[in-house]
Design a protein around this motif. Sequence first.
Motif, PDB file in Angstrom:
ATOM      1  N   TYR A  77       3.473   6.215  -6.338  1.00  0.00           N
ATOM      2  CA  TYR A  77       3.152   6.389  -7.761  1.00  0.00           C
ATOM      3  C   TYR A  77       2.032   7.397  -7.975  1.00  0.00           C
ATOM      4  N   ASN A  78       1.567   8.032  -6.894  1.00  0.00           N
ATOM      5  CA  ASN A  78       0.483   9.006  -7.020  1.00  0.00           C
ATOM      6  C   ASN A  78       1.024  10.275  -7.671  1.00  0.00           C
ATOM      7  N   HIS A  79       0.516  10.624  -8.864  1.00  0.00           N
ATOM      8  CA  HIS A  79       1.068  11.763  -9.626  1.00  0.00           C
ATOM      9  C   HIS A  79       0.182  12.999  -9.577  1.00  0.00           C
ATOM     10  N   THR A 129      11.389   5.761 -10.049  1.00  0.00           N
ATOM     11  CA  THR A 129      10.399   6.683 -10.619  1.00  0.00           C
ATOM     12  C   THR A 129      10.481   8.046  -9.938  1.00  0.00           C
ATOM     13  N   LEU A 130      10.615   8.043  -8.605  1.00  0.00           N
ATOM     14  CA  LEU A 130      10.730   9.313  -7.872  1.00  0.00           C
ATOM     15  C   LEU A 130      11.975  10.087  -8.298  1.00  0.00           C
ATOM     16  N   PHE A 184       0.839  -1.207   0.000  1.00  0.00           N
ATOM     17  CA  PHE A 184       0.000   0.000   0.000  1.00  0.00           C
ATOM     18  C   PHE A 184       0.871   1.252   0.000  1.00  0.00           C
ATOM     19  N   LEU A 185       1.890   1.288   0.859  1.00  0.00           N
ATOM     20  CA  LEU A 185       2.758   2.465   0.962  1.00  0.00           C
ATOM     21  C   LEU A 185       3.569   2.667  -0.308  1.00  0.00           C
ATOM     22  N   GLY A 190       8.279  -4.041  -4.605  1.00  0.00           N
ATOM     23  CA  GLY A 190       8.688  -3.227  -5.747  1.00  0.00           C
ATOM     24  C   GLY A 190       9.150  -1.837  -5.396  1.00  0.00           C
ATOM     25  N   ILE A 191       9.765  -1.701  -4.238  1.00  0.00           N
ATOM     26  CA  ILE A 191      10.162  -0.363  -3.797  1.00  0.00           C
ATOM     27  C   ILE A 191      11.267   0.238  -4.667  1.00  0.00           C
TER      28      ILE A 191
END
Length: 704
Positions: A576-578, A620-621, A570-571, A613-614
């Motif tokens: 990935y929240n854009h 991505t960050l 969940f975290l 998948g951290i």
Amino acid sequence: MDAMEVEEGPLLAIDAKLHAGMCRAFHPAVSKLLAIFPFIEASRPRSKSGIQALCSLHVALDKSKGLLQHCADCSRLYLAITAETVHLKFEKSRSQLQESLRRVESIVTEDIGHKIVEIIGELEEVVFTLDQSEKEAGDEVINLLQRNNKMNSSSDSGELEVFHMAALKLGITSSRAALTERRALKKLIEKARSGDDKRKEFVVSYLYNLMRKYSKFFRSEAGDDTDSQGSAPCSPTVLGMDDMYGPCGNSRAFSRQLSSIQSFNSRFGSFNSRLGSFNCRPSGPRSENMSIPPEELRCPISLQLMYDPVIVSSGQTYERVCIEKWFNDGHSTCPKTQQQLAHLSLTPNYCVKAMISSWCEQNEFPVPDGPPGSFDVNWRLALSDSQATGCVSVDSFDTSNIKGVKVVPLENETREEPANSESGTLDDSSCFEFDMNEGYRNLLLVLNERSNILSQCRLVEQIRYLLKDDEEARIQMGSNGFAEALVQFLRYSVEEGNEKAQEVGAMALFNLAVNNNRNKGLLLSAGIVELLEQMTSNPRLAAAATALYLNLSCLTDAKSVIASTQAVPFLVDRLYNHDACDPKASSCKHDALYTLYNLSTHQASIPSLLSAGIVDALHTLLTDSSVSEGIGWTEKALAVAISLAATQAGRKEIMSTPGLVSTLAMLLDTGEPTEQEQAVSCLLAMCAADDKCIAPVLQEGVVP
């Protein structure tokens, strides 16, 4: 002041707490010198005299910056009583700068030389003068200190008036300012102790005790009734919870808050019968001539004159039966300071016992003939630091038989007329005796009700405000079963599917756990992680759940528990929240990243992070320009990567992620200095632990 107490920070003259006039006069020249100093250094003198001149200027400039920073960071009271010394420091700094600038004038370019001449001329025109009001306030405080030394007592009747007027002159006019002042003084005490400066420690300790003693006379500021974490339970700058909530300052008085909850609940019919037993009644008049025992003669727990005073290993003195009950309840800390005690042995304090006898004889007060009667340690502790919270007047205690505590109603609080009232309405300025033991029991009874979820939700919201930044309230409510009761309320809200109640309950639990590992442990034992896991299935509750995960993840024991649940996927998904336009979503992402960082410091949690998948999420960050522009995002993502790189599985995952090593190499070239340092630390961790990482890293061109 030879060893200046300086903390790093922006050099702004407007930040000066005291001596602002001298700071404003000195600041422009120092700022101009700071602007050209890199060009002066660039001259690179080859002669010994030139190097010495440059070093001399560097030292003088550092001292000048330190002096300005000292006036911005230090205690107002300490700045006031050392006003003459500060004035001499300004004069000395000015002279050192002028002398050093004249020495470097010959080794710089002509253009820089002209600017140096201008700065020297500007410094010559500066006139340093002390503010007379601040000087008078400092003299008054020095007189108080001298009188205290002569009398060896803090019960001087004129002390309050003198100190209060001096504090007002120095700008200490609110509870928030008083809290800031106490914190500044505490730092000075710690520095004096570390430097073994006994004289300074004594002086600053006296000032600190004055602030604690009279803090109740400073009014609360408006706008304090917001949550510690803001409008949503997020905490984007958290490394440790102390840093988040330390500066929040004053909270509503603990007893006043409970009084407001009682008043609030009187508006809901189904709860009136429960809360009717809160025992609020007008307190009778008391004699103005009645002597009040000094604070040092009263037990911090019972608030009564001590019959058998004993010393614990922290140096604090308590009534024997009170501190023994505290220990018997399972505590191993000092109730007043919350310091972990080295041992639980008690030493009789014959000196204080003699002082109590002497004071009672001088003031015709009955000498205690036995220990206090029945009392509740936890409730009493809510008021043991009343001077610090500014809530409870010492004058409101009947020292011979304490049955309750005076509680001042909240400002602008409208009260309904009680059934037995004959006056029509209650005046806001009236005082009430609050039966604290009964108060806790009734609040818990109301909190455990299941008949009216709406009214109960409003009660929990009141508790949330009570806990917002009041450390004492967190300690007392955690010790009296509220952690379990609030978790049970959240469980009931989850079962009912009531989103509003779930959010309010999570925010109340968030405030309860701030800065309190014991309460975090209680929440963990009560099954909070399981409830949060259920809440995460609802996107509208993601922010509240993530903030509470962040809070709990500061506890070592909680890291493995959180990592073993679906919380980690969940975290990671939050990263990935854009939706950058949604502040709530951005805060949620920030809290998720900081929670994952906390979990990554526990090596047993690394496999769960990797399987979720951290590494891809971090990549991505690091490559998303819209995210990396945010303050702290890249640094924290790199901090997580460093933790992962400390394990073999983490290194393997990083090396096998396409483009990640290239991104780290790019940060070495284009990142901010802190980002560069984090990136090279990550690469070092990998290459030092595994030779197989060296060749791929070199291929990315990191050596240039």
